[in-house]
Design a protein around this motif. Structure first.
Motif, PDB file in Angstrom:
ATOM      1  N   LEU A  33      10.259 -76.311   9.939  1.00  0.00           N
ATOM      2  CA  LEU A  33      10.473 -75.128  10.768  1.00  0.00           C
ATOM      3  C   LEU A  33       9.776 -75.303  12.105  1.00  0.00           C
ATOM      4  O   LEU A  33       8.644 -75.768  12.170  1.00  0.00           O
ATOM      5  CB  LEU A  33       9.903 -73.885  10.062  1.00  0.00           C
ATOM      6  N   ILE A  34      10.464 -74.938  13.164  1.00  0.00           N
ATOM      7  CA  ILE A  34       9.862 -74.988  14.498  1.00  0.00           C
ATOM      8  C   ILE A  34       9.712 -73.544  14.969  1.00  0.00           C
ATOM      9  O   ILE A  34      10.693 -72.886  15.285  1.00  0.00           O
ATOM     10  CB  ILE A  34      10.724 -75.800  15.473  1.00  0.00           C
ATOM     11  N   ASN A  35       8.482 -73.012  14.938  1.00  0.00           N
ATOM     12  CA  ASN A  35       8.321 -71.602  15.307  1.00  0.00           C
ATOM     13  C   ASN A  35       7.454 -71.407  16.545  1.00  0.00           C
ATOM     14  O   ASN A  35       7.052 -70.300  16.872  1.00  0.00           O
ATOM     15  CB  ASN A  35       7.798 -70.772  14.135  1.00  0.00           C
ATOM     16  N   LYS A  36       7.167 -72.511  17.225  1.00  0.00           N
ATOM     17  CA  LYS A  36       6.535 -72.444  18.542  1.00  0.00           C
ATOM     18  C   LYS A  36       6.943 -73.725  19.237  1.00  0.00           C
ATOM     19  O   LYS A  36       6.680 -74.808  18.741  1.00  0.00           O
ATOM     20  CB  LYS A  36       5.019 -72.371  18.415  1.00  0.00           C
ATOM     21  N   PHE A  45       5.571 -72.721  26.792  1.00  0.00           N
ATOM     22  CA  PHE A  45       5.650 -72.445  25.364  1.00  0.00           C
ATOM     23  C   PHE A  45       6.580 -71.261  25.110  1.00  0.00           C
ATOM     24  O   PHE A  45       6.531 -70.269  25.822  1.00  0.00           O
ATOM     25  CB  PHE A  45       4.266 -72.123  24.793  1.00  0.00           C
ATOM     26  N   LEU A  46       7.417 -71.383  24.099  1.00  0.00           N
ATOM     27  CA  LEU A  46       8.315 -70.304  23.697  1.00  0.00           C
ATOM     28  C   LEU A  46       8.180 -70.098  22.191  1.00  0.00           C
ATOM     29  O   LEU A  46       7.729 -70.979  21.470  1.00  0.00           O
ATOM     30  CB  LEU A  46       9.765 -70.652  24.052  1.00  0.00           C
ATOM     31  N   VAL A  61       6.107 -79.419  19.664  1.00  0.00           N
ATOM     32  CA  VAL A  61       6.721 -80.075  20.823  1.00  0.00           C
ATOM     33  C   VAL A  61       8.168 -80.452  20.504  1.00  0.00           C
ATOM     34  O   VAL A  61       8.459 -81.010  19.459  1.00  0.00           O
ATOM     35  CB  VAL A  61       5.915 -81.327  21.231  1.00  0.00           C
ATOM     36  N   VAL A  62       9.055 -80.131  21.425  1.00  0.00           N
ATOM     37  CA  VAL A  62      10.468 -80.460  21.245  1.00  0.00           C
ATOM     38  C   VAL A  62      10.995 -81.105  22.522  1.00  0.00           C
ATOM     39  O   VAL A  62      10.337 -81.082  23.560  1.00  0.00           O
ATOM     40  CB  VAL A  62      11.309 -79.205  20.923  1.00  0.00           C
ATOM     41  N   SER A  63      12.176 -81.664  22.421  1.00  0.00           N
ATOM     42  CA  SER A  63      12.780 -82.312  23.598  1.00  0.00           C
ATOM     43  C   SER A  63      13.181 -81.243  24.620  1.00  0.00           C
ATOM     44  O   SER A  63      13.388 -80.074  24.288  1.00  0.00           O
ATOM     45  CB  SER A  63      14.021 -83.095  23.171  1.00  0.00           C
ATOM     46  N   ASN A  64      13.308 -81.670  25.855  1.00  0.00           N
ATOM     47  CA  ASN A  64      13.756 -80.755  26.903  1.00  0.00           C
ATOM     48  C   ASN A  64      15.169 -80.238  26.626  1.00  0.00           C
ATOM     49  O   ASN A  64      15.507 -79.100  26.954  1.00  0.00           O
ATOM     50  CB  ASN A  64      13.709 -81.451  28.262  1.00  0.00           C
ATOM     51  N   GLU A  65      15.975 -81.072  25.978  1.00  0.00           N
ATOM     52  CA  GLU A  65      17.342 -80.663  25.642  1.00  0.00           C
ATOM     53  C   GLU A  65      17.329 -79.472  24.684  1.00  0.00           C
ATOM     54  O   GLU A  65      18.043 -78.481  24.890  1.00  0.00           O
ATOM     55  CB  GLU A  65      18.097 -81.832  25.014  1.00  0.00           C
ATOM     56  N   ASN A 142     -10.929 -62.353  19.646  1.00  0.00           N
ATOM     57  CA  ASN A 142     -10.502 -62.915  20.937  1.00  0.00           C
ATOM     58  C   ASN A 142      -9.158 -63.634  20.847  1.00  0.00           C
ATOM     59  O   ASN A 142      -8.992 -64.752  21.330  1.00  0.00           O
ATOM     60  CB  ASN A 142     -11.552 -63.893  21.487  1.00  0.00           C
ATOM     61  N   PHE A 143      -8.182 -62.992  20.195  1.00  0.00           N
ATOM     62  CA  PHE A 143      -6.860 -63.595  20.061  1.00  0.00           C
ATOM     63  C   PHE A 143      -6.259 -63.873  21.433  1.00  0.00           C
ATOM     64  O   PHE A 143      -6.377 -63.059  22.345  1.00  0.00           O
ATOM     65  CB  PHE A 143      -5.921 -62.668  19.284  1.00  0.00           C
ATOM     66  N   THR A 144      -5.626 -65.033  21.566  1.00  0.00           N
ATOM     67  CA  THR A 144      -4.940 -65.374  22.809  1.00  0.00           C
ATOM     68  C   THR A 144      -3.598 -64.636  22.855  1.00  0.00           C
ATOM     69  O   THR A 144      -3.140 -64.099  21.837  1.00  0.00           O
ATOM     70  CB  THR A 144      -4.677 -66.885  22.898  1.00  0.00           C
ATOM     71  N   SER A 145      -2.962 -64.645  24.006  1.00  0.00           N
ATOM     72  CA  SER A 145      -1.666 -63.960  24.158  1.00  0.00           C
ATOM     73  C   SER A 145      -0.623 -64.511  23.190  1.00  0.00           C
ATOM     74  O   SER A 145       0.115 -63.757  22.563  1.00  0.00           O
ATOM     75  CB  SER A 145      -1.144 -64.107  25.587  1.00  0.00           C
ATOM     76  N   SER A 146      -0.559 -65.831  23.061  1.00  0.00           N
ATOM     77  CA  SER A 146       0.432 -66.421  22.158  1.00  0.00           C
ATOM     78  C   SER A 146       0.111 -66.097  20.706  1.00  0.00           C
ATOM     79  O   SER A 146       1.011 -65.870  19.900  1.00  0.00           O
ATOM     80  CB  SER A 146       0.517 -67.937  22.364  1.00  0.00           C
ATOM     81  N   GLU A 147      -1.166 -66.038  20.358  1.00  0.00           N
ATOM     82  CA  GLU A 147      -1.549 -65.689  18.984  1.00  0.00           C
ATOM     83  C   GLU A 147      -1.223 -64.227  18.684  1.00  0.00           C
ATOM     84  O   GLU A 147      -0.842 -63.894  17.560  1.00  0.00           O
ATOM     85  CB  GLU A 147      -3.042 -65.952  18.771  1.00  0.00           C
ATOM     86  N   ILE A 148      -1.359 -63.367  19.684  1.00  0.00           N
ATOM     87  CA  ILE A 148      -1.036 -61.944  19.487  1.00  0.00           C
ATOM     88  C   ILE A 148       0.453 -61.766  19.215  1.00  0.00           C
ATOM     89  O   ILE A 148       0.848 -60.936  18.386  1.00  0.00           O
ATOM     90  CB  ILE A 148      -1.480 -61.110  20.712  1.00  0.00           C
ATOM     91  N   ILE A 149       1.286 -62.572  19.870  1.00  0.00           N
ATOM     92  CA  ILE A 149       2.729 -62.511  19.610  1.00  0.00           C
ATOM     93  C   ILE A 149       3.000 -62.834  18.143  1.00  0.00           C
ATOM     94  O   ILE A 149       3.757 -62.146  17.455  1.00  0.00           O
ATOM     95  CB  ILE A 149       3.490 -63.496  20.520  1.00  0.00           C
ATOM     96  N   ILE A 150       2.370 -63.892  17.638  1.00  0.00           N
ATOM     97  CA  ILE A 150       2.539 -64.296  16.238  1.00  0.00           C
ATOM     98  C   ILE A 150       1.965 -63.234  15.311  1.00  0.00           C
ATOM     99  O   ILE A 150       2.588 -62.841  14.321  1.00  0.00           O
ATOM    100  CB  ILE A 150       1.870 -65.665  15.996  1.00  0.00           C
ATOM    101  N   LEU A 151       0.781 -62.732  15.632  1.00  0.00           N
ATOM    102  CA  LEU A 151       0.118 -61.721  14.811  1.00  0.00           C
ATOM    103  C   LEU A 151       0.978 -60.467  14.685  1.00  0.00           C
ATOM    104  O   LEU A 151       1.167 -59.941  13.583  1.00  0.00           O
ATOM    105  CB  LEU A 151      -1.240 -61.375  15.423  1.00  0.00           C
ATOM    106  N   LYS A 152       1.517 -59.988  15.788  1.00  0.00           N
ATOM    107  CA  LYS A 152       2.347 -58.778  15.757  1.00  0.00           C
ATOM    108  C   LYS A 152       3.578 -58.982  14.873  1.00  0.00           C
ATOM    109  O   LYS A 152       3.982 -58.079  14.141  1.00  0.00           O
ATOM    110  CB  LYS A 152       2.785 -58.397  17.171  1.00  0.00           C
ATOM    111  N   SER A 153       4.155 -60.161  14.965  1.00  0.00           N
ATOM    112  CA  SER A 153       5.335 -60.442  14.154  1.00  0.00           C
ATOM    113  C   SER A 153       5.002 -60.407  12.667  1.00  0.00           C
ATOM    114  O   SER A 153       5.740 -59.842  11.863  1.00  0.00           O
ATOM    115  CB  SER A 153       5.908 -61.804  14.539  1.00  0.00           C
ATOM    116  N   LEU A 154       3.877 -60.998  12.304  1.00  0.00           N
ATOM    117  CA  LEU A 154       3.461 -60.996  10.896  1.00  0.00           C
ATOM    118  C   LEU A 154       3.132 -59.581  10.426  1.00  0.00           C
ATOM    119  O   LEU A 154       3.505 -59.173   9.314  1.00  0.00           O
ATOM    120  CB  LEU A 154       2.246 -61.913  10.712  1.00  0.00           C
ATOM    121  N   ILE A 155       2.441 -58.827  11.268  1.00  0.00           N
ATOM    122  CA  ILE A 155       2.060 -57.465  10.906  1.00  0.00           C
ATOM    123  C   ILE A 155       3.299 -56.584  10.727  1.00  0.00           C
ATOM    124  O   ILE A 155       3.319 -55.680   9.897  1.00  0.00           O
ATOM    125  CB  ILE A 155       1.096 -56.874  11.962  1.00  0.00           C
ATOM    126  N   LYS A 156       4.356 -56.869  11.488  1.00  0.00           N
ATOM    127  CA  LYS A 156       5.610 -56.115  11.336  1.00  0.00           C
ATOM    128  C   LYS A 156       6.118 -56.195   9.903  1.00  0.00           C
ATOM    129  O   LYS A 156       6.552 -55.210   9.317  1.00  0.00           O
ATOM    130  CB  LYS A 156       6.692 -56.671  12.267  1.00  0.00           C
TER     131      LYS A 156
END
Length: 198
Positions: A33-36, A45-46, A61-65, A142-156
């Motif tokens: 699974l690629i989830n980041k 990062f997406l 890490v993934v290819s630019n394509e 001190n969660f980073t912005s990207s970690e907060i995105i993941i955290l919110k998704s899990l908490i949902k």
């Protein structure tokens, strides 16, 4: 990335992007699974579908394509409804799925995500995110912005199942090893939270 085959599968409410897909949907494959995702030069990062216990390794890490393919899918679907998988050699992971199973699982996750967007649930969830408990918890780790995105998704997902979020967070915090390194502590918290919701 000319040697790599990429297939886009449209599903109900979203899409599955499969790297090196099997020839047919019934074939069982080992998946990652690629989830980041980040570009090869790691400049961006997406976050495609952040949750789903697919019992498999994750990759970043993934290819630019592939990065561009994902960006184009986001014109049609939210990031939470786009799943990216890579078929890998047997032995790298013990997780075997066929595409039909992945499609059904991904559609079930999308359906659950859509439930929380209903007005009553959405407003109740937002109240929790605005609570002093949640904001103090974010500051404590001190969660980073990207970690907060993941955290919110899990908490949902925890929220959708009716789990007491305050109790869940407190239980995980109490059971974590005390680490001076906050980054490791945050990573472990997210890992344990994901396991608890599996």
């Amino acid at each position: 990335m000319s040697d790599t085959n990429i297939r886009i599968i449209n599903i109900s409410g979203g899409a599955i992007i499969m790297i090196n897909p099997p020839l047919n949907c019934e074939s069982f494959i080992n998946i990652k699974l690629i989830n980041k995702i980040s570009k090869e030069d790691e400049t961006s990062f997406l976050f495609p579908a952040l949750f789903g216990d697919f019992h498999c390794f994750e990759k970043e890490v993934v290819s630019n394509e592939l990065y561009e393919i994902y960006q184009n899918r986001r014109k049609d679907f939210t990031h939470e409804n786009i799943f990216i998988f890579e078929a890998v050699q047997s032995g790298e992971t013990d997780s075997q799925y066929n595409l039909n199973t992945l499609i059904l699982y991904a559609e079930a996750i999308i359906s659950a995500q859509n439930d929380i967007k209903e007005t009553a649930l959405s407003s109740s969830f937002e109240q929790f995110l605005q609570s002093s408990f949640y904001s103090e918890f974010i500051k404590e780790y001190n969660f980073t912005s990207s970690e907060i995105i993941i955290l919110k998704s899990l908490i949902k997902y925890a929220f959708l199942t009716g789990i007491d979020l305050i109790r869940l967070i407190e239980e995980i915090k109490q059971n974590l090893e005390d680490k001076a390194n906050k980054k490791l502590l945050r990573k472990e918290f997210l890992s344990v939270l994901r396991q608890r919701l599996a």
